[in-house]
Design an enzyme around this catalytic site. Structure first.
Site, PDB file in Angstrom:
ATOM      1  N   MET A 113     -12.958  -9.179   8.097  1.00  9.02           N
ATOM      2  CA  MET A 113     -14.385  -9.483   8.020  1.00  9.02           C
ATOM      3  C   MET A 113     -14.645 -10.543   6.951  1.00  9.02           C
ATOM      4  SD  MET A 113     -17.158  -8.321   9.635  1.00  9.02           S
ATOM      5  CE  MET A 113     -16.782  -6.635  10.101  1.00  9.02           C
ATOM      6  N   GLY A 119     -12.482  -3.683   2.523  1.00  7.17           N
ATOM      7  CA  GLY A 119     -13.522  -4.603   2.087  1.00  7.17           C
ATOM      8  C   GLY A 119     -14.811  -3.845   1.841  1.00  7.17           C
ATOM      9  N   MET A 165      -9.063  -2.058   8.852  1.00  8.00           N
ATOM     10  CA  MET A 165      -8.502  -2.320  10.173  1.00  8.00           C
ATOM     11  C   MET A 165      -7.659  -1.189  10.766  1.00  8.00           C
ATOM     12  SD  MET A 165      -7.488  -6.361   9.688  1.00  8.00           S
ATOM     13  CE  MET A 165      -6.973  -6.555  11.404  1.00  8.00           C
ATOM     14  N   GLU A 166      -7.651   0.005  10.151  1.00  5.15           N
ATOM     15  CA  GLU A 166      -6.827   1.097  10.689  1.00  5.15           C
ATOM     16  C   GLU A 166      -7.497   2.469  10.709  1.00  5.15           C
ATOM     17  OE1 GLU A 166      -4.613  -2.175   9.221  1.00  5.15           O
ATOM     18  OE2 GLU A 166      -5.503  -0.672   7.879  1.00  5.15           O
ATOM     19  N   GLU A 193       0.802  -1.219   0.000  1.00  2.00           N
ATOM     20  CA  GLU A 193       0.000   0.000   0.000  1.00  2.00           C
ATOM     21  C   GLU A 193       0.838   1.273   0.000  1.00  2.00           C
ATOM     22  OE1 GLU A 193      -3.804  -1.984   2.375  1.00  2.00           O
ATOM     23  OE2 GLU A 193      -2.313  -0.828   3.490  1.00  2.00           O
ATOM     24  N   ASP A 218     -11.604  -6.572  -1.799  1.00  2.00           N
ATOM     25  CA  ASP A 218     -12.545  -7.679  -1.623  1.00  2.00           C
ATOM     26  C   ASP A 218     -13.905  -7.114  -1.251  1.00  2.00           C
ATOM     27  OD1 ASP A 218     -12.740  -7.971   1.617  1.00  2.00           O
ATOM     28  OD2 ASP A 218     -10.723  -7.398   1.006  1.00  2.00           O
TER      29      ASP A 218
END
Length: 232
Positions: free
Chosen positions: A153, A78, A174-175, A12, A198
């Protein structure tokens, strides 16, 4: 002007790091900060590592040490909205924690005590992101609520429960909420820019690995275009 860019994973941040001129690396608290210029704008690039604690520590150190004017959190996410597909871009209007629950004490789902229910992204940065999206031809984008939790998830029941509590969320990762909460504490304007690797609940562990590079490329291209607009 100084702009901080934060991504969790090497994939990333690598494309952005390759664009930095006069690159210099500094290490603080085990985090590597890449300093230099992109499009004649001073940038600080951080690979924070995965998860909220990593993101919060890395962001707090970054703001304290380098005092950026803006913080942009980039990378993958996601998708949660039914109209989104892998590779699409999501832009934060607001950010919250989907795995925080102190509702028995009168707080909203996702609200950290002593903090707002969600963290609002900077209006100017949102506008810059929307105007910059035209550089990514044939890429759909959406702005709205992005929710954060310390888990990937992938279980349909988790997706269903999260969707029940946060019906307006467009993506999860997640951040972002940790970055947003830290920026809120330091009164630093921020925006979250993510490309979907995703779609939550749809074999996304496999999809994530397959499409991470595509998502990282879309996010990086948008960030570079945003820096051009910020310069002007």
């Amino acid at each position: 002007m100084k702009v901080a860019i934060i991504g969790a994973m090497e994939e990333e941040v690598a494309l952005l790091r390759n664009q930095i001129q006069n690159l210099k690396t500094e290490i603080h608290g085990g985090f590597e900060y890449y300093l230099g210029q992109i499009n004649a704008i001073d940038v600080i690039l951080l690979r924070s590592g995965i998860g909220k604690v990593n993101a919060a520590i890395g962001t707090a150190l970054l703001i304290k040490l380098y005092e950026p004017d803006y913080v942009i959190n980039t990378g993958s996410a996601g998708g949660f909205h039914t109209d989104l597909e892998v590779g699409d871009i999501v832009i934060s209007q607001s950010v919250c924690h989907h795995d925080v629950d102190v509702t028995p004490f009168g707080y909203a789902r996702g609200q950290v005590p002593g903090h707002p229910e969600c963290y609002l992204a900077d209006i100017h940065l949102i506008d810059i992101a929307k105007r910059s999206i035209d550089a990514l031809q044939e890429v759909t984008h959406m702005h709205g609520l992005i929710a954060t939790g310390d888990r990937f998830m992938h279980l349909p029941e988790d997706v269903a429960t999260t969707r029940e509590y946060f019906p307006d969320m467009i993506a999860c990762e997640m951040e972002a909420a940790a970055v947003a909460q830290t920026c809120h504490a330091f009164e630093t304007p921020f925006v979250i820019i993510r490309s979907l690797s995703d779609i939550a609940g749809k074999e996304n562990a496999v999809t994530f690995e397959q499409y991470l590079d595509k998502a990282a490329t879309h996010s990086a291209r948008l960030i570079l275009e945003m820096l051009t607009h910020l310069k002007s």
